[in-house]
Motif scaffolding. Structure first.
Motif, mmCIF file in Angstrom:
data_model
loop_
_atom_site.group_PDB
_atom_site.id
_atom_site.type_symbol
_atom_site.label_atom_id
_atom_site.label_comp_id
_atom_site.label_asym_id
_atom_site.label_seq_id
_atom_site.Cartn_x
_atom_site.Cartn_y
_atom_site.Cartn_z
ATOM 1 N N VAL A 56 0.863 -1.190 0.000
ATOM 2 C CA VAL A 56 0.000 0.000 0.000
ATOM 3 C C VAL A 56 0.899 1.239 0.000
ATOM 4 O O VAL A 56 2.122 1.134 0.100
ATOM 5 N N ASP B 75 1.075 -3.418 4.449
ATOM 6 C CA ASP B 75 0.177 -2.842 5.451
ATOM 7 C C ASP B 75 0.502 -3.321 6.862
ATOM 8 O O ASP B 75 0.414 -2.561 7.822
ATOM 9 N N PRO C 278 -5.570 -0.031 10.894
ATOM 10 C CA PRO C 278 -6.089 -0.522 9.604
ATOM 11 C C PRO C 278 -7.162 0.412 9.039
ATOM 12 O O PRO C 278 -7.205 0.633 7.815
ATOM 13 N N ILE D 105 -5.602 3.359 7.263
ATOM 14 C CA ILE D 105 -5.073 2.994 5.939
ATOM 15 C C ILE D 105 -6.227 2.901 4.935
ATOM 16 O O ILE D 105 -6.137 3.395 3.808
ATOM 17 N N LYS D 106 -7.330 2.294 5.352
ATOM 18 C CA LYS D 106 -8.479 2.065 4.457
ATOM 19 C C LYS D 106 -9.144 3.353 3.986
ATOM 20 O O LYS D 106 -9.763 3.381 2.936
ATOM 21 N N VAL E 155 -7.241 -1.725 0.201
ATOM 22 C CA VAL E 155 -6.349 -2.566 1.015
ATOM 23 C C VAL E 155 -6.542 -4.031 0.584
ATOM 24 O O VAL E 155 -7.514 -4.348 -0.121
#
Length: 283
Positions: free
Chosen positions: A92, A109, A120, A123-124, A129
């Motif tokens: 990612v 990730d 998480p 990041i999403k 992802v």
């Protein structure tokens, strides 16, 4: 005072083009013939320009659509090598999460979660992802810049980032598109000294993975082939609807016209020196 100094340092870094997600491809113009990028007709509402960096080196360039969580296009030099395909460990882009993270290259990730304590969910927010592509029926993780067009282990590995991936029809990805990527490209580039490629995806009307990731309506690719004198001698395009196993080969000019209709804006993909005319046919 320290904060002011940090801001000045950050500003100077941005000014020098050292941040890899920037507002242009100034850090990696080498992936575009004559440094000419596709025009703004392809630009989404919420773009990110990514110089795809892995193990301290640039490998290709991607314009990313943050809202649709898919790349608009990836641009690269066609340099296939016989190094074997790397394992599919999906990366990612930390800089999409927060440009102040000071992480300049793609990362796994789990490294971001475990070593940098990024959640998480965080990041999403900014991108697709690995979980977004799990369990998709009839769809593959389709590379725009394919690992088979890269020369080294690192450059092949660098294609396995989700900023270079779209949900692609499985029969197309494993069928006619694969034939185009490998057999047709090899045949068409055999007399080229070097070849520049831009491969993209037209956003579709549906999304997958709980409405997170756009499913493109079309996949397309364009190439500009340079001769011994490093002048363009040939160019071509390919386009496929992303729900059937059929690829149409056409001239660069005809592909630009088709994309102009699909995007609703005038599209030019290469420097004007790349020839626009060529006979078209499909297979």
């Amino acid at each position: 005072m320290l904060r002011l100094l940090l801001l000045q340092v950050l500003a100077s870094c941005l000014w020098l083009g050292h941040s890899e997600v920037v507002t242009s491809f100034e850090s990696c113009p080498e992936f575009f013939y004559a440094g000419t990028t596709p025009n703004n007709g392809l630009n989404p509402k919420n773009p990110a320009w990514i110089c795809q960096r892995f193990r301290n080196q640039y490998h290709y360039a991607t314009l990313y659509d943050r809202d649709n969580r898919i790349p608009v296009y990836s641009a690269y030099k066609y340099e296939p090598g016989d190094v074997k395909k790397p394992p599919e460990w999906w990366l990612v882009e930390p800089q999409l999460i927060d440009k102040n993270l000071n992480l300049k290259e793609m990362e796994w990730d789990r490294v971001l979660i475990e070593q940098h304590e990024i959640s998480p969910d965080k990041i999403k927010e900014s991108q697709a992802v690995p979980d977004d592509y799990k369990g998709l029926k009839g769809l593959d993780r389709g590379h725009l810049c394919p690992n088979g067009h890269m020369k080294t282990s690192d450059s092949k590995m660098a294609t396995f980032t989700l900023t270079n991936i779209v949900p692609q029809d499985s029969s197309l990805n494993n069928g006619k598109w694969r034939t185009y990527e490998h057999q047709k490209m090899m045949g068409k580039t055999k007399d080229c000294n070097s070849t520049y490629v831009v491969t993209g995806a037209v956003p579709g009307k549906t999304k997958v993975s709980k409405d997170r990731v756009n499913r493109p309506s079309h996949i397309w690719s364009a190439a500009c082939c340079l001769g011994e004198d490093t002048e363009p001698k040939d160019a071509w395009g390919a386009i496929a609807e992303n729900n059937r196993n059929r690829v149409e080969l056409l001239s660069l000019g005809d592909l630009e016209k088709r994309l102009t209709d699909l995007y609703g804006e005038t599209v030019t993909l290469f420097n004007n020196a790349c020839p626009r005319k060529q006979s078209s046919h499909s297979h």
